[in-house]
Design an enzyme around this catalytic site. Sequence first.
Site, PDB file in Angstrom:
ATOM      1  N   ARG A 102       0.857  -1.198   0.000  1.00 15.23           N
ATOM      2  CA  ARG A 102       0.000   0.000   0.000  1.00 15.23           C
ATOM      3  C   ARG A 102       0.882   1.233   0.000  1.00 15.23           C
ATOM      4  NH1 ARG A 102      -4.951  -0.594  -1.288  1.00 15.23           N
ATOM      5  NH2 ARG A 102      -5.490   1.302  -0.166  1.00 15.23           N
ATOM      6  N   ILE A 103       0.448   2.238  -0.736  1.00 21.01           N
ATOM      7  CA  ILE A 103       1.136   3.533  -0.671  1.00 21.01           C
ATOM      8  C   ILE A 103       0.698   4.222   0.621  1.00 21.01           C
ATOM      9  CG2 ILE A 103       1.260   5.820  -1.752  1.00 21.01           C
ATOM     10  CD1 ILE A 103       1.233   4.394  -4.432  1.00 21.01           C
ATOM     11  N   ASN A 118      12.240   0.203   3.724  1.00 20.70           N
ATOM     12  CA  ASN A 118      11.503  -0.591   2.736  1.00 20.70           C
ATOM     13  C   ASN A 118      12.492  -1.407   1.915  1.00 20.70           C
ATOM     14  OD1 ASN A 118       9.229  -1.361   1.079  1.00 20.70           O
ATOM     15  ND2 ASN A 118       9.920   0.101  -0.474  1.00 20.70           N
ATOM     16  N   HIS A 120      12.906  -2.889  -1.867  1.00 21.98           N
ATOM     17  CA  HIS A 120      12.306  -2.703  -3.194  1.00 21.98           C
ATOM     18  C   HIS A 120      13.096  -3.523  -4.220  1.00 21.98           C
ATOM     19  CE1 HIS A 120      10.120  -0.739  -6.401  1.00 21.98           C
ATOM     20  NE2 HIS A 120      11.269  -0.650  -7.039  1.00 21.98           N
ATOM     21  N   SER A 147      17.033  -3.008  -3.490  1.00 20.21           N
ATOM     22  CA  SER A 147      17.486  -1.877  -2.668  1.00 20.21           C
ATOM     23  C   SER A 147      16.727  -1.859  -1.353  1.00 20.21           C
ATOM     24  CB  SER A 147      17.199  -0.541  -3.373  1.00 20.21           C
ATOM     25  OG  SER A 147      17.712  -0.507  -4.681  1.00 20.21           O
ATOM     26  N   ASP A 156       9.184   5.172  -3.297  1.00 19.95           N
ATOM     27  CA  ASP A 156      10.414   4.470  -3.691  1.00 19.95           C
ATOM     28  C   ASP A 156      11.571   5.424  -4.018  1.00 19.95           C
ATOM     29  OD1 ASP A 156       9.145   2.016  -3.411  1.00 19.95           O
ATOM     30  OD2 ASP A 156       8.521   1.946  -5.500  1.00 19.95           O
TER      31      ASP A 156
HETATM   32  C1  GRF Z   1       9.500  -8.589  -2.663  1.00 17.59           C
HETATM   33  O1  GRF Z   1      10.081  -8.762  -3.923  1.00 17.59           O
HETATM   34  C2  GRF Z   1       9.559  -7.150  -2.253  1.00 17.59           C
HETATM   35  O2  GRF Z   1      10.741  -6.518  -2.636  1.00 17.59           O
HETATM   36  C3  GRF Z   1       8.406  -6.592  -3.023  1.00 17.59           C
HETATM   37  O3  GRF Z   1       7.398  -7.564  -2.895  1.00 17.59           O
HETATM   38  C4  GRF Z   1       8.009  -8.826  -2.717  1.00 17.59           C
HETATM   39  C5  GRF Z   1       7.486  -9.386  -1.441  1.00 17.59           C
HETATM   40  O4  GRF Z   1       7.908 -10.706  -1.234  1.00 17.59           O
HETATM   41  N1  GRF Z   1       8.061  -5.266  -2.606  1.00 17.59           N
HETATM   42  P1  GRF Z   1       7.683 -11.409   0.161  1.00 17.59           P
HETATM   43  O5  GRF Z   1       6.248 -11.155   0.577  1.00 17.59           O
HETATM   44  O6  GRF Z   1       8.672 -10.838   1.140  1.00 17.59           O
HETATM   45  O7  GRF Z   1       7.934 -12.871  -0.108  1.00 17.59           O
END
Ligand code: GRF
Length: 225
Positions: A102-103, A118, A120, A147, A156
Amino acid sequence: MTTAGTEPGAGRPSLVVLISGRGSNLQTILDAIRDGRLNAKLRAVISNNPDAPGLERARRAGIPAEVVDHRNFPSRETFDAELRRHIDRHAPALVVLAGFMRILSDDFIRHFEGRLLNIHPSLLPEFPGLNTHARALAAGAREHGASVHFVTPAVDAGPVVLQARVAVEPGDTPVTLAARVLREEHRILPEAIGWFLAGRLTLSNGQALLDGRPVPATANHRNSQ
Ligand code: GRF
């Protein structure tokens, strides 16, 4: 008898993790704490999605698993306010977005700024947003990666703390590339959390500092521009 003072993990720096789905990054945090590689007390895992498989991972590890379902709120602001109340009850030193989809509103982010990380799946600032693996392949990227960054109001775009690079291989699909990047996510997220909880990582004037100096990931990134 267990009191607040003698509860296991009391005295360790505390953490709340937010998830929306599978929770494999959460699992690496749980494993790192269990194995003593991460000195942290995980106070709660909170999901906006009641069906997130990651909630079960938390329960299995004996961690409180909470749901704040965004569909029960009339606006982003009211959802964020309730989420903030849930987190604040645990008074965490750090809040980690680990696949939280969610944003978040500016007010929420400002409240936690400097203690909100976070993960990403791209080499930020390349490919913010969704579908990063397909977009990296479509762009003909030769390198891709993940990252960890401090969260600031622009999506992000907060200061990068740590990055991991993978080569894009001939024949890669979004699925094969995502799997290689995910392995790196699982490596760098607990590492960055450890830095923060050990007091080594700070956000200062919009810059990520490790041991008081600009973090190497930021420096690398600048060099590569
Ligand atoms: C990961 O690739 C994370 O970077 C992205 O969503 C995915 C989540 O994977 N934002 P998980 O739920 O930690 O397995």
